[in-house]
Scaffold this active site. Structure first.
Site, mmCIF file in Angstrom:
data_model
loop_
_atom_site.group_PDB
_atom_site.id
_atom_site.type_symbol
_atom_site.label_atom_id
_atom_site.label_comp_id
_atom_site.label_asym_id
_atom_site.label_seq_id
_atom_site.Cartn_x
_atom_site.Cartn_y
_atom_site.Cartn_z
ATOM 1 N N HIS A 285 2.877 63.856 16.850
ATOM 2 C CA HIS A 285 2.873 64.081 18.289
ATOM 3 C C HIS A 285 2.386 62.874 19.075
ATOM 4 C CE1 HIS A 285 3.186 68.293 17.046
ATOM 5 N NE2 HIS A 285 2.203 68.039 16.217
ATOM 6 N N CYS A 286 1.715 61.950 18.420
ATOM 7 C CA CYS A 286 0.992 60.896 19.143
ATOM 8 C C CYS A 286 1.549 59.497 18.937
ATOM 9 C CB CYS A 286 -0.485 60.909 18.725
ATOM 10 S SG CYS A 286 -1.332 62.470 19.053
ATOM 11 N N ILE A 287 1.615 59.044 17.700
ATOM 12 C CA ILE A 287 1.918 57.642 17.416
ATOM 13 C C ILE A 287 3.294 57.209 17.951
ATOM 14 C CG2 ILE A 287 1.961 55.852 15.653
ATOM 15 C CD1 ILE A 287 -0.752 57.282 16.090
ATOM 16 N N VAL A 289 4.711 58.269 20.530
ATOM 17 C CA VAL A 289 4.791 58.564 21.961
ATOM 18 C C VAL A 289 3.794 57.772 22.803
ATOM 19 C CG1 VAL A 289 4.477 60.399 23.692
ATOM 20 C CG2 VAL A 289 5.666 60.890 21.538
ATOM 21 N N ASP A 290 2.531 57.834 22.427
ATOM 22 C CA ASP A 290 1.453 57.340 23.292
ATOM 23 C C ASP A 290 1.573 55.867 23.691
ATOM 24 O OD1 ASP A 290 0.587 59.883 23.031
ATOM 25 O OD2 ASP A 290 -1.173 59.442 21.805
#
Length: 358
Positions: A285-287, A289-290
């Site tokens: 969910h993070c890498i 996207v962020d």
């Protein structure tokens, strides 16, 4: 003659003192907007600390599942959730109007990106609009959704103050980054240090007091921007280092060197090295996207984060490189890529999770 400013100051002091007393006595009612992989574990941690928690989500299926004591989040087991629901410590609804009766609201909605690698603030806008229409008096509102530095002050705050309410006087607004690691049973919500930055010192103070009731370590910082940037630094650090080892894996392939042996050997250094491992890309969910939230925001300041962009390009290219390697291996065995049956063992972004998104 009584000074109106003194009356206002006394009212503010009284309001935050009442809220602090509710938090300390576990009589504060807590709302969690967004019941996903961050929201549900957060609800559990807050309820286990003795608070009554109301989850709010746009998905009726999620709401019905939580109210039935049935978890759809792998890290939250039914035997842990069901008793809290039965005791009335956890409930859920799709009705944003319930926000008015809450003392503390935590926002845990997703912050995805578009197909053009730009922030998609749709879910956050829904949450902010719902809050603005149903804002109560002397509430603590904390955003935990990972987003670009300045989101709390530039995107959230103006909408919450649009009807005349003032942060630090009528409500308290802060950002507190989430660090939940799906599938990790060693570090749960309580074990993860919470970085908190409020709009005003009072906002930081009351938010820190709330998180201290169910998190072992709380780190106050000077502003929401610092807290927002902290989360992006953490995830960009991982993205860049994953890209480095991915690129080296391609080089090692050409040089006939085993990259896994190299990483294992380098890991014997007792300081100054952290192992990262190559793969067919990045997921979760993070890498993936962020870093794009940060690169998008940086352009506002005429700054181009070339290093971050290059890492993203390297990681995005790995699925194509993996496909080319599969084709080459099949060719070595006299098999065409088209029509060949391939067994894939493990299709999630890491071990011990069941989420196949990203």
């Amino acid at each position: 003659m009584t000074n109106s400013k003194n009356i206002e100051s006394a009212s503010i002091t009284s309001g935050i003192a009442d809220l602090a007393k509710k938090i300390a006595g576990r009589t504060a009612t807590v709302g969690v907007i967004g019941m996903g992989y961050v929201g549900v574990p957060t609800m559990m941690a807050v309820a286990e600390a003795g608070f009554h928690v109301m989850g709010i989500d746009t998905s009726l299926d999620r709401v019905q599942s939580i109210n039935a004591g049935l978890s759809y989040i792998e890290d939250v087991k039914n035997p842990s959730l069901e008793p809290l629901v039965s005791q009335g410590l956890i409930s859920a609804s799709t009705d944003y109007a319930l926000v008015r009766g809450l003392d503390v609201i935590l926002v845990c909605v997703p912050t995805p990106i578009t197909k053009f690698k730009e922030p998609d603030l749709g879910p956050m806008q829904v949450a902010v609009s719902g809050l603005a229409k149903n804002l109560g008096d002397q509430q603590l509102i904390v955003f935990q959704s990972t987003t670009f530095p300045g989101s709390t002050e530039e995107f959230v705050l103006p909408q919450l103050e649009a009807l005349g309410n003032k942060a630090g006087r009528d409500f308290y607004l802060a950002f507190a980054l989430e660090r939940i690691d799906p599938g990790n049973q060693q570090y749960l919500v309580r074990d993860l240090p919470k970085v908190v930055g409020g709009i005003t010192p009072a906002c930081t103070e009351i938010a820190s007091a709330f998180f201290s009731s169910f998190v072992d370590s709380v780190i106050p910082v000077s502003s929401p921007k610092v807290a927002e940037m902290t989360k992006l630094l953490e995830n960009t650090f991982r993205s860049v280092n994953i890209a480095l080892v991915n690129e080296l894996s391609v080089l090692c392939r050409r040089m006939n060197i085993d990259i896994w042996e190299v990483v294992d050997a380098a890991s014997t250094k007792p300081f100054g090295f952290m192992p990262f491992y190559p793969g067919p890309g990045v997921g979760g969910h993070c890498i993936p996207v962020d870093p794009f939230y940060l690169s998008w925001k940086a352009k506002e300041y005429d700054f181009y984060v070339n290093f971050i962009q290059l890492a993203a390009e390297t990681n995005d290219n790995m699925p194509y490189y993996t496909l080319s390697r599969i084709g080459a291996i099949l060719n070595d065995h006299g098999l065409p890529l088209k029509g060949t049956k391939i067994l894939v063992l493990g299709i999630t972004f890491k071990a011990n999770v069941n989420d196949t998104r990203n």
